[in-house]
Design an enzyme around this catalytic site. Structure first.
Site, PDB file in Angstrom:
ATOM      1  N   HIS A  27       0.793  -1.233   0.000  1.00 57.64           N
ATOM      2  CA  HIS A  27       0.000   0.000   0.000  1.00 57.64           C
ATOM      3  C   HIS A  27       0.825   1.283   0.000  1.00 57.64           C
ATOM      4  O   HIS A  27       0.498   2.257   0.690  1.00 57.64           O
ATOM      5  CB  HIS A  27      -0.965   0.002   1.179  1.00 57.64           C
ATOM      6  CG  HIS A  27      -2.089  -0.979   1.065  1.00 57.64           C
ATOM      7  ND1 HIS A  27      -2.545  -1.471  -0.135  1.00 57.64           N
ATOM      8  CD2 HIS A  27      -2.854  -1.570   2.031  1.00 57.64           C
ATOM      9  CE1 HIS A  27      -3.542  -2.311   0.074  1.00 57.64           C
ATOM     10  NE2 HIS A  27      -3.750  -2.387   1.380  1.00 57.64           N
ATOM     11  N   HIS A  51      -9.775   2.309   0.285  1.00 61.90           N
ATOM     12  CA  HIS A  51      -9.762   1.205   1.244  1.00 61.90           C
ATOM     13  C   HIS A  51     -10.880   1.318   2.275  1.00 61.90           C
ATOM     14  O   HIS A  51     -10.688   1.008   3.462  1.00 61.90           O
ATOM     15  CB  HIS A  51      -8.403   1.146   1.947  1.00 61.90           C
ATOM     16  CG  HIS A  51      -7.968  -0.235   2.314  1.00 61.90           C
ATOM     17  ND1 HIS A  51      -8.636  -1.003   3.236  1.00 61.90           N
ATOM     18  CD2 HIS A  51      -6.927  -0.988   1.875  1.00 61.90           C
ATOM     19  CE1 HIS A  51      -8.012  -2.168   3.368  1.00 61.90           C
ATOM     20  NE2 HIS A  51      -6.976  -2.186   2.549  1.00 61.90           N
ATOM     21  N   GLU A 106     -11.670  -3.501  -2.781  1.00 59.30           N
ATOM     22  CA  GLU A 106     -10.647  -2.609  -3.303  1.00 59.30           C
ATOM     23  C   GLU A 106     -10.459  -2.847  -4.802  1.00 59.30           C
ATOM     24  O   GLU A 106      -9.863  -3.838  -5.209  1.00 59.30           O
ATOM     25  CB  GLU A 106      -9.327  -2.844  -2.566  1.00 59.30           C
ATOM     26  CG  GLU A 106      -9.422  -2.732  -1.057  1.00 59.30           C
ATOM     27  CD  GLU A 106      -8.310  -3.479  -0.370  1.00 59.30           C
ATOM     28  OE1 GLU A 106      -7.126  -3.174  -0.641  1.00 59.30           O
ATOM     29  OE2 GLU A 106      -8.609  -4.403   0.419  1.00 59.30           O
TER      30      GLU A 106
END
Length: 336
Positions: A110, A181, A301
């Site tokens: 991420h 997210h 996601e």
């Protein structure tokens, strides 16, 4: 639409001294969304149930301190420069190896130790019902090459659907893979286990098989006859943190690929996207220090596949000078 002060950071590496964090409130056709300039976070989404009762259906914190104390779940955040995992925290682009922080050892996750979810974004109105967040990710930030000018626009459409539009340009070859997210609980945040109670449909006949560190092996396995087959819609239960290979593939127009239904409240969430993949996560690994239990929210996601830079057979995440990265995801709300 309005903006209000949400809190102040004591310091930010992008600024000298304290920096204010603002919250933008978007309202249209019975839907209210709150977006923070810190992390591009979707703090809340308020929608009615089948009886007209309104509840917040995303997991979030009431104040900035909550997000600063609990960054790991990425609650509601805009994630980048690369969403999901990159094996070993390294990739090679045009013959040059780039090393990233292994913040999800042994892999990068991420965007790194301080990705887009931990940055304060500039904000400006985007029409009557939207806000455009933007920032410059400098060359070398978290190990990624090239200066990236990036924006994320949150806008409520007629009917109350939330459209998230991403755009980026670079001055050198780099990687871009952005997502949001948010964790959804259609019964209302804090109402109980969403993973066990919601019915989930995902239009995908394959998943990317992963190793024990959640890095794809390269195999795209059919879901037929497995617990991963959600094409007809069913209660999924726990145990999901998998990238679904969407049947529609890559596209320039957002196409509906998933639906979530909560029988108790009657709320329905639809997901449309231009992306080729969808990471479905049932929040099994929430830390005990969180005010939410495992399974209290589910994440959908939309993104390119994990470890694409090291898998040339996967859809490319490379962005070059002169190109424009564009991605859209639309979350629609209804009842039945």
């Amino acid at each position: 639409m309005r903006s209000e002060l949400f809190g102040t950071l004591a310091d930010d590496s992008d600024e000298s001294g304290p920096i204010d964090v603002h919250r933008w409130v978007l309202e249209r056709d019975g839907v209210r969304v709150r977006v923070l300039t810190y992390g591009g976070i979707v703090q809340s989404v308020e929608v009615p149930d089948r009886a007209g009762g309104v509840a917040d259906i995303v997991l979030g914190f009431p104040d900035l301190a909550g997000y600063l104390a609990h960054p790991e779940p990425y609650l509601g955040a805009a994630v980048g420069r690369y969403a999901n995992r990159i094996a070993g925290g390294r990739f090679t682009l045009d013959g040059q190896e780039h090393r990233l922080a292994a913040n999800n050892a042994p892999n990068a996750l991420h965007g790194g130790e301080r990705g887009f979810d931990k940055r304060v974004w500039a904000a400006e109105p985007a029409g009557e019902h939207g806000v455009r967040l933007s920032r410059v990710s400098p060359d070398g930030e978290e190990g990624y090459p090239g200066r990236l000018d990036v924006s994320v626009t949150y806008a409520l459409e007629a009917g109350g659907a939330l459209r998230i539009s991403y755009e980026a340009v670079t001055d050198a070859p780099t990687l871009v893979n952005l997502t949001n997210h948010t964790y959804w609980n259609l019964g209302g945040a804090g109402s109980g286990n969403a993973a066990g109670g919601h019915e989930v449909r995902i239009d995908a006949g394959r998943v990317t098989v992963v190793d024990d560190t959640l890095i794809p092996t390269g195999e795209l396995r059919p879901v037929d006859g497995t617990p991963f087959d959600l094409r007809e819609g069913r209660k999924a239960g726990p145990g999901f943190d998998h990238n679904y290979v969407l049947d529609k593939g890559v596209g320039g127009t957002a196409v509906e690929v998933a639906e979530v239904y909560d029988p108790a409240s009657g709320r329905v969430l639809s997901v449309a996207t231009t992306e080729p993949g969808l990471q479905f996560y049932t929040a099994d690994h929430f830390d005990p220090s969180l005010p939410f239990a495992p399974g209290d929210g589910i994440a959908l996601e939309t993104q390119h596949f994990p470890d694409s830079p090291n898998r040339p057979e996967f859809p490319s995440t490379v962005l070059r000078p002169g190109e424009v990265y564009r991605s859209e995801t639309v979350y629609g709300f209804g009842t039945r």
